[in-house]
Design a protein around this motif. Structure first.
Motif, mmCIF file in Angstrom:
data_model
loop_
_atom_site.group_PDB
_atom_site.id
_atom_site.type_symbol
_atom_site.label_atom_id
_atom_site.label_comp_id
_atom_site.label_asym_id
_atom_site.label_seq_id
_atom_site.Cartn_x
_atom_site.Cartn_y
_atom_site.Cartn_z
ATOM 1 N N ARG A 21 39.989 -37.484 -141.858
ATOM 2 C CA ARG A 21 38.739 -36.754 -141.700
ATOM 3 C C ARG A 21 39.076 -35.389 -141.137
ATOM 4 O O ARG A 21 39.620 -35.279 -140.042
ATOM 5 C CB ARG A 21 37.794 -37.462 -140.726
ATOM 6 N N VAL A 22 38.756 -34.357 -141.912
ATOM 7 C CA VAL A 22 38.881 -32.991 -141.423
ATOM 8 C C VAL A 22 37.520 -32.644 -140.846
ATOM 9 O O VAL A 22 36.501 -32.798 -141.520
ATOM 10 C CB VAL A 22 39.265 -32.015 -142.546
ATOM 11 N N TRP A 23 37.495 -32.223 -139.589
ATOM 12 C CA TRP A 23 36.209 -31.968 -138.933
ATOM 13 C C TRP A 23 36.145 -30.543 -138.406
ATOM 14 O O TRP A 23 37.167 -29.930 -138.111
ATOM 15 C CB TRP A 23 35.967 -32.968 -137.804
ATOM 16 N N VAL A 24 34.922 -30.053 -138.346
ATOM 17 C CA VAL A 24 34.647 -28.763 -137.739
ATOM 18 C C VAL A 24 33.394 -28.898 -136.886
ATOM 19 O O VAL A 24 32.533 -29.722 -137.157
ATOM 20 C CB VAL A 24 34.431 -27.623 -138.778
ATOM 21 N N ARG A 25 33.342 -28.080 -135.870
ATOM 22 C CA ARG A 25 32.162 -28.014 -135.014
ATOM 23 C C ARG A 25 31.649 -26.584 -135.075
ATOM 24 O O ARG A 25 32.409 -25.635 -134.877
ATOM 25 C CB ARG A 25 32.536 -28.389 -133.586
ATOM 26 N N VAL A 26 30.363 -26.444 -135.377
ATOM 27 C CA VAL A 26 29.735 -25.145 -135.507
ATOM 28 C C VAL A 26 28.561 -25.074 -134.554
ATOM 29 O O VAL A 26 27.726 -25.976 -134.507
ATOM 30 C CB VAL A 26 29.274 -24.893 -136.964
ATOM 31 N N LEU A 27 28.507 -24.022 -133.791
ATOM 32 C CA LEU A 27 27.383 -23.780 -132.879
ATOM 33 C C LEU A 27 26.230 -23.250 -133.707
ATOM 34 O O LEU A 27 26.295 -22.147 -134.241
ATOM 35 C CB LEU A 27 27.803 -22.760 -131.818
ATOM 36 N N LEU A 28 25.197 -24.068 -133.859
ATOM 37 C CA LEU A 28 24.059 -23.673 -134.676
ATOM 38 C C LEU A 28 23.024 -22.877 -133.899
ATOM 39 O O LEU A 28 22.297 -22.073 -134.450
ATOM 40 C CB LEU A 28 23.384 -24.891 -135.294
ATOM 41 N N ASP B 75 27.143 -20.401 -142.654
ATOM 42 C CA ASP B 75 28.546 -20.607 -142.268
ATOM 43 C C ASP B 75 28.965 -22.051 -142.505
ATOM 44 O O ASP B 75 30.048 -22.314 -143.040
ATOM 45 C CB ASP B 75 28.762 -20.256 -140.789
ATOM 46 N N LEU B 76 28.123 -22.996 -142.104
ATOM 47 C CA LEU B 76 28.469 -24.401 -142.258
ATOM 48 C C LEU B 76 28.523 -24.794 -143.738
ATOM 49 O O LEU B 76 29.379 -25.572 -144.142
ATOM 50 C CB LEU B 76 27.484 -25.282 -141.496
ATOM 51 N N VAL B 77 27.654 -24.226 -144.554
ATOM 52 C CA VAL B 77 27.693 -24.472 -145.997
ATOM 53 C C VAL B 77 29.001 -23.936 -146.577
ATOM 54 O O VAL B 77 29.654 -24.600 -147.388
ATOM 55 C CB VAL B 77 26.461 -23.840 -146.681
ATOM 56 N N LEU B 78 29.423 -22.752 -146.152
ATOM 57 C CA LEU B 78 30.681 -22.174 -146.628
ATOM 58 C C LEU B 78 31.877 -23.020 -146.183
ATOM 59 O O LEU B 78 32.795 -23.288 -146.961
ATOM 60 C CB LEU B 78 30.828 -20.742 -146.128
ATOM 61 N N ILE B 79 31.855 -23.470 -144.948
ATOM 62 C CA ILE B 79 32.931 -24.330 -144.444
ATOM 63 C C ILE B 79 32.997 -25.620 -145.255
ATOM 64 O O ILE B 79 34.076 -26.071 -145.652
ATOM 65 C CB ILE B 79 32.747 -24.620 -142.947
ATOM 66 N N LEU C 165 35.051 -19.185 -138.573
ATOM 67 C CA LEU C 165 33.642 -19.547 -138.511
ATOM 68 C C LEU C 165 33.346 -20.723 -137.592
ATOM 69 O O LEU C 165 32.233 -20.843 -137.075
ATOM 70 C CB LEU C 165 33.118 -19.878 -139.918
ATOM 71 N N ALA C 166 34.308 -21.594 -137.376
ATOM 72 C CA ALA C 166 34.081 -22.806 -136.595
ATOM 73 C C ALA C 166 34.333 -22.572 -135.112
ATOM 74 O O ALA C 166 35.196 -21.785 -134.729
ATOM 75 C CB ALA C 166 34.981 -23.928 -137.100
ATOM 76 N N LEU C 167 33.587 -23.273 -134.298
ATOM 77 C CA LEU C 167 33.804 -23.257 -132.861
ATOM 78 C C LEU C 167 35.080 -24.029 -132.532
ATOM 79 O O LEU C 167 35.857 -23.653 -131.661
ATOM 80 C CB LEU C 167 32.593 -23.889 -132.168
#
Length: 142
Positions: A129-136, A46-50, A114-116
């Motif tokens: 800066r565009v940021w995303v947080r992903v629960l790994l 998911d993080l790779v796709l984001i 996909l992002a939290l």
């Protein structure tokens, strides 16, 4: 959204050119770095796709001749924050209603699914800066 701040465990960053090939390079770098940190599975995918979507947006819509896009990763206890920097400070997260047979226009919706959490930090003269947080790690609450 939690107000509790957890310490950053690890950080990583790199610069990429503003060329289309940087999207593939970003995917590889993100996967390699998360794997080196011991992460695996669907959330890494998911993080790779984001990252692919955000770097594509930076290269295609924001950078065009700017020379550089930057990637940042911060690992927290159970989650990760990805940031993509480009030199423009205009807001990138404008939703579009994609047409039925068009390929584009679905990236930000995909990121939202996909992002939290996600957002943008802008500073005139310093880009955004565009940021995303992903629960790994699904065992750790956000």
């Amino acid at each position: 959204m939690s107000t509790l701040r957890r310490p950053v465990l690890r950080t990583w960053e790199t610069s990429l050119t503003d060329h289309d090939s940087s999207v593939r390079t970003a995917r590889r770098h993100i996967r390699d770095q998360l794997t080196a940190w011991g992460w695996s599975g669907d959330r890494v995918d998911d993080l790779v796709l984001i990252a692919s979507e955000l770097v594509t947006n930076a290269v295609v819509h924001a950078c065009q001749g700017c020379g550089e896009v930057r990637l940042y990763l911060q690992e927290f206890d159970g989650d990760c924050r990805l940031e993509v920097w480009d030199p423009r400070y205009d807001l990138p997260l404008q939703e579009r209603r994609p047409r039925r047979f068009h390929e584009g226009g679905r990236g930000i919706d995909l990121v939202r699914q996909l992002a939290l959490d996600f957002g943008v930090i802008t500073r005139r003269g310093a880009g955004k800066r565009v940021w995303v947080r992903v629960l790994l790690d699904s065992r750790c609450p956000p």
